[in-house]
Design an enzyme around this catalytic site. Structure first.
Site, mmCIF file in Angstrom:
data_model
loop_
_atom_site.group_PDB
_atom_site.id
_atom_site.type_symbol
_atom_site.label_atom_id
_atom_site.label_comp_id
_atom_site.label_asym_id
_atom_site.label_seq_id
_atom_site.Cartn_x
_atom_site.Cartn_y
_atom_site.Cartn_z
ATOM 1 N N HIS A 144 -11.593 7.682 6.820
ATOM 2 C CA HIS A 144 -11.380 6.245 7.031
ATOM 3 C C HIS A 144 -11.395 5.901 8.514
ATOM 4 C CE1 HIS A 144 -9.303 4.676 3.112
ATOM 5 N NE2 HIS A 144 -10.609 4.762 3.016
ATOM 6 N N TYR B 53 2.325 2.116 7.536
ATOM 7 C CA TYR B 53 1.437 2.365 6.395
ATOM 8 C C TYR B 53 -0.030 2.268 6.795
ATOM 9 C CZ TYR B 53 5.568 1.726 3.493
ATOM 10 O OH TYR B 53 6.798 1.852 2.917
ATOM 11 N N GLU B 54 -0.880 2.849 5.946
ATOM 12 C CA GLU B 54 -2.311 2.835 6.235
ATOM 13 C C GLU B 54 -2.921 1.438 6.135
ATOM 14 O OE1 GLU B 54 -4.579 5.969 4.347
ATOM 15 O OE2 GLU B 54 -6.421 4.935 4.879
ATOM 16 N N SER B 55 -2.295 0.534 5.433
ATOM 17 C CA SER B 55 -2.762 -0.855 5.433
ATOM 18 C C SER B 55 -2.678 -1.434 6.827
ATOM 19 C CB SER B 55 -1.887 -1.693 4.505
ATOM 20 O OG SER B 55 -0.554 -1.729 5.003
#
Lengths: 363, 262
Positions: A144, B53-55
């Site tokens: 990602h 968080y990855e968000s």
């Protein structure tokens, strides 16, 4: 012979005979020329989704998936791409969950892969099956963060950047774009990974609001969309609401995509369905559970699922009807407001879809 | 109503993960058990942690258990939600102390596979998700903790695809590949807690859960586990107080800590 010196090991591992197929994603000169040729005038760019897909998506384009898999993702635009029978697209995104069902109908044929799946809903068996059947070719593997950095490099106006991600992993062996090089300023050995700036052909971005010129306001995680809008050759903004320009100028203090990136603006309420939309609607959770646990498991099921939900609906309004209409809309808004801390006393327990229990509701 | 039932295996795992978290640190959490563990840590021994968080969500106020890592509970009233590139950048820049991730396979050097099962990339037995943020966090974060079920298939001699480099081939090879940080510092499974022997970086038994023996742990592993010197300590188990906090305040609906009913 092309102009790019791709990693030979990766070309071999990926069995890519004609590396020319890789060029557009990293062809800065071409992307810059396209950007320079865009109409700069601040004009009303509103068209329908059908028109936007017909005009701006060409077969074979590199398409960027936006949002976060199924959060503020332009999924209704993906469905329209499938309905119009666009084919041989390359899909890139972090994540790129949505490529999986688009492969089934031939819309997506090539993958720049980062993450395909739906978290705890289980492994996407459809993707495995399509891969084995040769219906999708992986052109590059990424983390990602690697894709995020490639798009960010493009937005920064840089040929690429040096990263500390993916070093030593097998991802590098399956990505022709990456090069391990020595950090040129360090005397000691300091391997670093060169990630080129990435330039997708076409990007649909679903925003909470936009004006008719394409200034687009995003609330919640922007993920890679600010960079993707800057990098992409063609940008279509779809929005829950079209607002006056003064509303963007005065009230929308958040993340803004400037109008000059946008080639078209589409008023598309519920355009992120079946994903969630911050401020507007929560997921129809059972839809994803059914996709992963039932529909993805064999060719017949996935075909039926796509026939029902993509080809069986002509737009997002018919899609909402299938989810339960006004009842679904009310529940989905309550849930998302409560989850964001703007509503009280909502019970998030729900009837999960399992193979033995199809609750038949989507909230 | 007070629930006095003994802790189930998921509750025990959540507690063991939470015990890895030190107070006054920044913790990068995925959804599921790591999130439960983070909130539990904050309500018990580590009230001053910041969860990210990855968000891109930073320091959300507590809500329910999120359905997705991009869901609103991971950025609920966050002062800032970072773009993805920046959210991993904070790991590299030293603003994340510890992160937790799962795996499909992990080898004796803590290398992780979430790509595929099988030996042919083009015809895998199963294609898995790919990296997502797994590689980024494992590459960059100061201390990585891996959490998952332990079987010989999931703990093989050699992973089928190195998605994320742990200690690569042992010794100094992680650093030689150019990676920062300590890499994986712990592996937590249903058998026990494992660390990596400092010189060889081979996986070593640190503690075993009550009822587990070294033989059972070894039978669940596809390579030879290193043993610590002396007697192997038992993994500390949660006290009834902690179990009550977990059940009452952290995951009252048991979204991630109730066992599926038969």
């Amino acid at each position: 012979m092309g102009v790019f010196d791709y990693s030979r090991e990766a070309l071999e591992n990926l069995k890519i005979d004609d590396p020319g197929i890789l060029d557009r994603l990293v062809d800065f000169e071409n992307a810059r020329a396209v950007h320079l040729n865009k109409n700069r005038s601040k004009k009303d760019k509103r068209i329908s989704l059908k028109e936007a897909v017909a005009e701006f998506v060409q077969d074979g384009d590199v398409v960027l998936d936006t949002g976060f898999g199924y959060v503020r993702t332009c999924i209704q635009s993906h469905f329209e791409i499938m309905r119009q029978g666009k084919k041989d697209l390359q899909m890139i995104g972090a994540p790129n969950t949505n490529q999986s069902y688009m492969i089934v109908t031939g819309s997506v044929r090539y993958s720049h892969n980062s993450y395909t799946g739906a978290e705890m809903r289980g492994t996407d068996r459809n993707y495995t099956r399509q891969l084995k059947a040769g219906k999708v070719r992986i052109l590059s593997e990424w983390s990602h963060g690697g894709i995020a950095q490639g798009l960010k490099a493009a937005q920064l106006g840089s040929p690429g950047l040096l990263s500390k991600q993916m070093l030593g992993s097998d991802i590098v062996k399956y990505n022709p774009y990456l090069k391990v090089i020595q950090n040129p300023l360090k005397k000691e050995s300091d391997p670093s990974l060169f990630i080129p700036a990435l330039y997708p052909d076409v990007t649909f971005i679903h925003a909470q609001a936009a004006d008719k010129y394409g200034n687009a306001y995003i609330y919640g995680p922007t993920v890679n969309d600010l960079a993707g809008a800057a990098a992409s050759r063609k940008v279509v903004i779809t929005a829950e609401e079209i607002v006056p320009e003064m509303d963007i100028r005065c009230n929308k203090k958040g993340s803004i995509i400037p109008f000059f990136y946008a080639d078209a603006v589409v008023e598309l309420p519920y355009g992120a369905l079946p994903g969630s939309m911050p401020g507007y609607y929560y997921w129809p959770r059972q839809w994803w559970e059914k996709l992963m646990r039932f529909s993805a498991i064999n060719e017949e099921n996935i075909g039926k699922f796509i026939d029902e939900w993509v080809f069986g609906t002509k737009d997002q309004i018919e899609f909402i009807e299938k989810l339960g209409g006004a009842k679904w809309m009310i529940e989905a808004r309550r849930q998302t407001k409560a989850a964001e801390g703007d509503n009280e006393d909502v019970d998030f327990s729900y009837q999960e879809y399992t193979i033995n229990n199809d609750p038949g509701i989507f909230y | 109503m007070k629930n006095d039932a003994p802790a189930n295996p998921l509750e025990i795992l959540a507690y063991i993960i939470s015990a890895q978290i030190k107070d006054h640190t920044i913790v990068y959490v995925g959804t599921g058990l790591p999130m439960v563990a983070g909130i539990l840590a904050r309500k018990t021994h580590a009230p001053n942690i910041t969860m990210v968080y990855e968000s891109g969500g930073q320091d959300p106020i507590q809500g329910g258990m999120p359905w997705s890592v991009g869901g609103p509970f991971t950025w609920r009233k966050s002062p800032v939600v970072m773009e993805m590139a920046y959210s991993f950048g904070q790991c590299y820049n030293g603003y994340v102390d510890i992160a937790f991730l799962g795996f499909a396979q992990v080898d004796r050097y803590g290398n992780v596979n979430t790509h595929m099962i099988g030996d042919d990339f083009h015809q895998p037995k199963a294609r898995l998700t790919g990296s997502g943020g797994n590689n980024d966090l494992t590459s960059l974060t100061e201390n990585m903790v891996l959490v998952g079920l332990q079987t010989p298939e999931k703990f093989p001699e050699k992973v089928d695809f190195i998605t994320s480099v742990g200690h690569l081939r042992g010794g100094n090879t992680r650093k030689e590949a150019g990676l920062p940080g300590n890499g994986p510092v712990a592996v937590i499974s249903q058998c026990g807690v494992f660390d990596f022997e400092p010189k060889t970086k081979k996986m070593r038994v640190k503690t075993l859960h009550p009822g587990m023996t070294l033989d059972i742990a070894q039978m669940c592993t596809g390579f030879e586990l290193l043993k610590p010197e002396g007697e192997i300590p038992l993994t500390p188990m949660p006290t009834p107080d902690i179990i009550e906090i977990l059940r009452r305040e952290v995951d009252p609906r048991g979204v991630f800590t109730s066992l599926p009913s038969a």
